[in-house]
Design a protein around this motif. Structure first.
Motif, PDB file in Angstrom:
ATOM      1  N   ALA A  28       0.819  -1.210   0.000  1.00  0.00           N
ATOM      2  CA  ALA A  28       0.000   0.000   0.000  1.00  0.00           C
ATOM      3  C   ALA A  28       0.852   1.258   0.000  1.00  0.00           C
ATOM      4  O   ALA A  28       0.491   2.266  -0.600  1.00  0.00           O
ATOM      5  N   SER A  29       2.018   1.195   0.669  1.00  0.00           N
ATOM      6  CA  SER A  29       2.889   2.374   0.722  1.00  0.00           C
ATOM      7  C   SER A  29       3.488   2.697  -0.642  1.00  0.00           C
ATOM      8  O   SER A  29       3.949   3.815  -0.876  1.00  0.00           O
ATOM      9  N   LEU A  30       3.484   1.714  -1.543  1.00  0.00           N
ATOM     10  CA  LEU A  30       4.032   1.916  -2.888  1.00  0.00           C
ATOM     11  C   LEU A  30       2.936   2.061  -3.940  1.00  0.00           C
ATOM     12  O   LEU A  30       3.213   2.051  -5.129  1.00  0.00           O
ATOM     13  N   SER A  31       1.690   2.191  -3.481  1.00  0.00           N
ATOM     14  CA  SER A  31       0.562   2.328  -4.390  1.00  0.00           C
ATOM     15  C   SER A  31       0.043   3.758  -4.369  1.00  0.00           C
ATOM     16  O   SER A  31       0.299   4.525  -3.443  1.00  0.00           O
ATOM     17  N   SER A  32      -0.711   4.095  -5.377  1.00  0.00           N
ATOM     18  CA  SER A  32      -1.327   5.423  -5.424  1.00  0.00           C
ATOM     19  C   SER A  32      -2.455   5.507  -4.406  1.00  0.00           C
ATOM     20  O   SER A  32      -3.002   4.487  -3.980  1.00  0.00           O
ATOM     21  N   GLU A  33      -2.819   6.712  -4.039  1.00  0.00           N
ATOM     22  CA  GLU A  33      -3.841   6.928  -3.012  1.00  0.00           C
ATOM     23  C   GLU A  33      -5.182   6.316  -3.407  1.00  0.00           C
ATOM     24  O   GLU A  33      -5.905   5.769  -2.567  1.00  0.00           O
ATOM     25  N   SER A  34      -5.506   6.370  -4.664  1.00  0.00           N
ATOM     26  CA  SER A  34      -6.809   5.871  -5.129  1.00  0.00           C
ATOM     27  C   SER A  34      -6.896   4.353  -5.149  1.00  0.00           C
ATOM     28  O   SER A  34      -7.978   3.788  -5.315  1.00  0.00           O
ATOM     29  N   SER A  35      -5.751   3.663  -4.976  1.00  0.00           N
ATOM     30  CA  SER A  35      -5.736   2.199  -5.086  1.00  0.00           C
ATOM     31  C   SER A  35      -5.640   1.503  -3.743  1.00  0.00           C
ATOM     32  O   SER A  35      -5.504   0.281  -3.682  1.00  0.00           O
ATOM     33  N   LEU A  36      -5.696   2.265  -2.653  1.00  0.00           N
ATOM     34  CA  LEU A  36      -5.469   1.669  -1.332  1.00  0.00           C
ATOM     35  C   LEU A  36      -6.592   0.749  -0.894  1.00  0.00           C
ATOM     36  O   LEU A  36      -6.397  -0.082  -0.006  1.00  0.00           O
ATOM     37  N   GLY A  37      -7.765   0.866  -1.474  1.00  0.00           N
ATOM     38  CA  GLY A  37      -8.871   0.011  -1.082  1.00  0.00           C
ATOM     39  C   GLY A  37      -8.752  -1.408  -1.586  1.00  0.00           C
ATOM     40  O   GLY A  37      -9.509  -2.284  -1.151  1.00  0.00           O
ATOM     41  N   GLU A  38      -7.812  -1.675  -2.476  1.00  0.00           N
ATOM     42  CA  GLU A  38      -7.647  -3.015  -3.041  1.00  0.00           C
ATOM     43  C   GLU A  38      -6.655  -3.810  -2.195  1.00  0.00           C
ATOM     44  O   GLU A  38      -5.500  -3.430  -2.054  1.00  0.00           O
ATOM     45  N   LEU A  39      -7.108  -4.915  -1.618  1.00  0.00           N
ATOM     46  CA  LEU A  39      -6.278  -5.725  -0.724  1.00  0.00           C
ATOM     47  C   LEU A  39      -5.399  -6.683  -1.529  1.00  0.00           C
ATOM     48  O   LEU A  39      -5.558  -7.902  -1.488  1.00  0.00           O
ATOM     49  N   THR A  40      -4.464  -6.138  -2.258  1.00  0.00           N
ATOM     50  CA  THR A  40      -3.567  -6.948  -3.087  1.00  0.00           C
ATOM     51  C   THR A  40      -2.187  -7.008  -2.452  1.00  0.00           C
ATOM     52  O   THR A  40      -1.823  -6.169  -1.629  1.00  0.00           O
ATOM     53  N   LEU A  41      -1.429  -8.017  -2.864  1.00  0.00           N
ATOM     54  CA  LEU A  41      -0.082  -8.176  -2.326  1.00  0.00           C
ATOM     55  C   LEU A  41       0.963  -7.467  -3.183  1.00  0.00           C
ATOM     56  O   LEU A  41       2.138  -7.438  -2.827  1.00  0.00           O
TER      57      LEU A  41
END
Length: 270
Positions: A28-41
């Protein structure tokens, strides 16, 4: 065969349940703000912006040095004081030894919050507020370290101490040159537990430190997350949390073998 498969399957599931939150936090720290809701690895819309924002808005490098200084110095003092007190309780005979030991055990049952106000008043009276002394001195003696050292010293043969005394060694030399090398896993366990506790401590620094140049990393990250500097950006807050967790993870990975061995063999006995 089936029993073995079942056992390892349960162990893998247990391991995944513990490690998944940290992997997600890193992703999540390496993802964009809009993508934080996706529980991906894996990171979604990979970006370093969260970490750039953290270093731009707060003096994280200074806070890291402060935390390292406080944790290293205090851990060293805990090892010194714990070894000496533990040796006295394990190998020396004096009036009230058992009472002192049980009092030390009793203090382990008290939450730190009970002594928070008396400790703060003491820091104010001594003029140590906003100094490193306020972060180091109250934690320089640790009851858990005393307990573990006592148990470790009791497990060593008395002949080892007697031989050292015959050779003319004093008590301090016996402790640090003769006994300590023989209980290295215990020393390492105390070091890791103490360092972890000090590194993650946020409540006490929030009370006694107000000068930003003296703030520790957990304190600064806490203020950053709840004080408005993160501007409500969850990804930035997660990136700050990852920066806080990395040193502890690295420390444990390097010394996990000794740590597990010591915890498995540190039975308590009178």
């Amino acid at each position: 065969m089936l029993q073995t498969i079942l056992k390892y399957s349960l162990l893998v599931l247990a391991a995944l349940s513990f490690i998944y939150p940290f992997i997600w936090m890193l992703s999540a720290s390496l993802s964009s703000e809009s993508s934080l809701g996706e529980l991906t690895l894996l990171p979604v819309d990979f970006t370093w912006n969260n970490y750039v924002t953290v270093f731009t808005k707060i003096p994280l490098d200074r806070a890291f040095l402060n935390s390292a200084l406080v944790a290293v110095l205090t851990t060293g003092l805990v090892l010194l004081s714990g070894a000496m007190v533990g040796y006295a309780l394990a190998r020396l005979d004096f009036v009230g030894k058992n009472i002192i030991f049980y009092l030390i055990i009793f203090t382990m049952t008290l939450p730190f919050q009970i002594t928070l106000i008396p400790n703060y008043i003491t820091m104010v009276k001594l003029g140590w507020v906003d100094t490193y002394l306020a972060l180091i001195v109250p934690f320089a003696l640790n009851s858990l370290s005393v307990l573990l050292f006592r148990q470790a010293f009791q497990s060593l043969p008395q002949a080892l101490i007697d031989a050292a005394r015959i050779d003319g060694a004093g008590e301090l030399r016996i402790i640090f040159q003769v006994l300590i090398p023989n209980i290295f896993p215990t020393v390492l366990t105390i070091t890791i537990l103490t360092f972890m506790g000090l590194w993650n401590e946020a409540l006490w620094p929030l009370i006694v430190i107000r000068d930003e140049s003296t703030m520790t990393m957990p304190q600064l990250v806490t203020l950053f997350s709840v004080g408005g500097r993160a501007e409500g950006q969850l990804g930035v807050k997660i990136a700050a949390a990852v920066m806080l967790a990395i040193p502890i993870v690295v420390l444990y990975l390097f010394f996990q073998k000794h740590f597990i061995r010591s915890m498995a063999s540190s039975g308590l006995k009178d």
